[in-house]
Design a protein around this motif. Structure first.
Motif, PDB file in Angstrom:
ATOM      1  N   UNK A 145     -14.580  14.489  -4.345  1.00  0.00           N
ATOM      2  CA  UNK A 145     -15.508  13.616  -3.624  1.00  0.00           C
ATOM      3  C   UNK A 145     -16.807  14.345  -3.310  1.00  0.00           C
ATOM      4  N   UNK A 146     -16.703  15.620  -2.952  1.00  0.00           N
ATOM      5  CA  UNK A 146     -17.908  16.410  -2.655  1.00  0.00           C
ATOM      6  C   UNK A 146     -18.751  16.589  -3.915  1.00  0.00           C
ATOM      7  N   UNK A 147     -18.096  16.831  -5.042  1.00  0.00           N
ATOM      8  CA  UNK A 147     -18.852  17.003  -6.278  1.00  0.00           C
ATOM      9  C   UNK A 147     -19.669  15.754  -6.593  1.00  0.00           C
ATOM     10  N   UNK A 148     -19.074  14.580  -6.418  1.00  0.00           N
ATOM     11  CA  UNK A 148     -19.826  13.343  -6.630  1.00  0.00           C
ATOM     12  C   UNK A 148     -20.928  13.199  -5.588  1.00  0.00           C
ATOM     13  N   UNK A 149     -20.613  13.569  -4.352  1.00  0.00           N
ATOM     14  CA  UNK A 149     -21.571  13.383  -3.260  1.00  0.00           C
ATOM     15  C   UNK A 149     -22.852  14.190  -3.459  1.00  0.00           C
ATOM     16  N   UNK A 150     -22.756  15.386  -4.029  1.00  0.00           N
ATOM     17  CA  UNK A 150     -23.961  16.214  -4.159  1.00  0.00           C
ATOM     18  C   UNK A 150     -24.968  15.605  -5.136  1.00  0.00           C
ATOM     19  N   UNK A 151     -24.498  14.696  -5.984  1.00  0.00           N
ATOM     20  CA  UNK A 151     -25.406  14.024  -6.917  1.00  0.00           C
ATOM     21  C   UNK A 151     -26.089  12.808  -6.287  1.00  0.00           C
ATOM     22  N   UNK A 152     -25.497  12.244  -5.231  1.00  0.00           N
ATOM     23  CA  UNK A 152     -26.006  10.970  -4.706  1.00  0.00           C
ATOM     24  C   UNK A 152     -26.522  11.054  -3.274  1.00  0.00           C
ATOM     25  N   UNK A 153     -26.285  12.173  -2.589  1.00  0.00           N
ATOM     26  CA  UNK A 153     -26.773  12.316  -1.212  1.00  0.00           C
ATOM     27  C   UNK A 153     -28.237  12.745  -1.200  1.00  0.00           C
ATOM     28  N   UNK A 154     -29.017  12.136  -0.339  1.00  0.00           N
ATOM     29  CA  UNK A 154     -30.385  12.580  -0.145  1.00  0.00           C
ATOM     30  C   UNK A 154     -30.373  13.810   0.772  1.00  0.00           C
ATOM     31  N   UNK A 155     -31.429  14.616   0.768  1.00  0.00           N
ATOM     32  CA  UNK A 155     -31.480  15.759   1.686  1.00  0.00           C
ATOM     33  C   UNK A 155     -31.288  15.322   3.137  1.00  0.00           C
ATOM     34  N   UNK A 156     -30.540  16.113   3.901  1.00  0.00           N
ATOM     35  CA  UNK A 156     -30.226  15.854   5.311  1.00  0.00           C
ATOM     36  C   UNK A 156     -29.246  14.696   5.510  1.00  0.00           C
ATOM     37  N   UNK A 157     -28.596  14.235   4.438  1.00  0.00           N
ATOM     38  CA  UNK A 157     -27.634  13.143   4.555  1.00  0.00           C
ATOM     39  C   UNK A 157     -26.301  13.647   5.113  1.00  0.00           C
ATOM     40  N   UNK A 158     -25.368  12.708   5.299  1.00  0.00           N
ATOM     41  CA  UNK A 158     -24.081  12.987   5.945  1.00  0.00           C
ATOM     42  C   UNK A 158     -22.922  12.691   5.004  1.00  0.00           C
ATOM     43  N   UNK A 159     -21.899  13.540   5.089  1.00  0.00           N
ATOM     44  CA  UNK A 159     -20.682  13.398   4.279  1.00  0.00           C
ATOM     45  C   UNK A 159     -19.487  13.489   5.216  1.00  0.00           C
TER      46      UNK A 159
END
Length: 298
Positions: A145-159
């Protein structure tokens, strides 16, 4: 535990149904938000492993798009799962595997070439019966999930991701902390205290400098090399553990009769949304036909 037993025992299951939510997990997200305000100001969100849609329901209430409000077709909440999910107003559901290498580009296209403010993952693998095995597969799901998230999160976003706290959870947390400025454990009161389940709330996303120069294809492989290169945890590394939600009801307790101060309807209602294609469906059909394999005694 069967459905009837769960209704009799689990007070939070009753509360969720009385409030109109598809699952008790919706209350977990609400309690995390009440404590940490993770949904304030969010205009786009992705819910991974979303079935049956409890988290997505809460997101639909809180996430209000401002960037594309003039486009009637734009939906600011996207839920993704390998199981079909019943439609929900304000949410678009996709039947997709989060390990699909092209999924990130489809998500960005959905959000009109923008990245998102929040990625949630409340997924868990089917239990294998031992804490070690369950923890191992959950860790793999968290990192996927983190690997996918790093492609779609904007800077300063939340996971926000569900983890099983165990032998390796401190190392897992330290690895994830390299991608965020702030990280805490959150334990909603809805979670059973006897469970090792907790949520990592990771804020202020910032891709490590060693990964920021990689192109898309290189980043996918570089991510795993980076993660598994981290094997030692500094002694000073600590993560706060925060309890979220009021202690009004005990998720571990047995409530054969509801407390006198129970503030929601006590009417027994059917589930708001049955699973569309549960993993155990085939086994149930085989059992009805007497064809389910049984383990014999030696």
């Amino acid at each position: 535990m069967g459905l009837a037993q769960r209704e009799r025992r689990d007070i939070w299951y009753k509360v969720a149904k009385a409030m109109g939510y598809r699952s008790r997990s919706a209350l977990k997200l609400l309690q995390i938000h009440q404590k940490l305000k993770i949904l304030d100001g969010i205009v786009s969100a992705v819910d991974l492993c979303a079935s049956p849609g409890g988290f997505s329901q809460v997101l639909a209430e809180y996430v209000k798009s401002s960037n594309h409000s003039s486009d009637a077709s734009y939906i600011p909440v996207l839920g993704i799962d390998i199981q079909p999910i019943h439609d929900l107003e304000g949410v678009e559901f996709w039947v997709q595997d989060i390990t699909d290498q092209n999924l990130y580009s489809d998500i960005i296209k959905h959000f009109m070439n923008d990245k998102v403010d929040l990625v949630l993952c409340d997924g868990a693998p089917d239990g294998f019966g031992t804490a070690f095995e369950d923890g191992y597969y959950q860790e793999d799901l968290v990192l996927t999930a983190l690997q996918l998230a790093i492609f779609i999160l904007r800077p300063d976003a939340t996971f926000v991701v569900k983890v099983f706290r165990g032998k390796n959870s401190r190392l897992l947390t330290y690895r994830i902390s390299h991608f965020f400025e702030s990280i805490v454990y959150a334990k909603p009161r809805v979670c059973r205290q006897s469970s090792c389940e907790a949520f990592l709330v990771c804020r202020k996303f910032n891709l490590p400098s060693s990964l920021s120069s990689q192109n898309v294809e290189e980043l996918r492989e570089a991510f795993w090399r980076f993660i598994y290169s981290i094997t030692d945890i500094p002694s000073e590394f600590n993560v706060d553990y925060i309890v979220c939600g009021e202690a009004k009801y005990d998720a571990d307790a047995n409530y054969p009769e509801l407390p006198e101060d129970f503030e929601y309807s006590t009417e027994v209602k059917p589930p708001l949304m049955l699973p569309t294609n549960p993993a155990y469906k085939i086994a149930c059909e085989l059992k009805k036909q007497g064809k389910l394999c049984k383990t014999g005694k030696n």
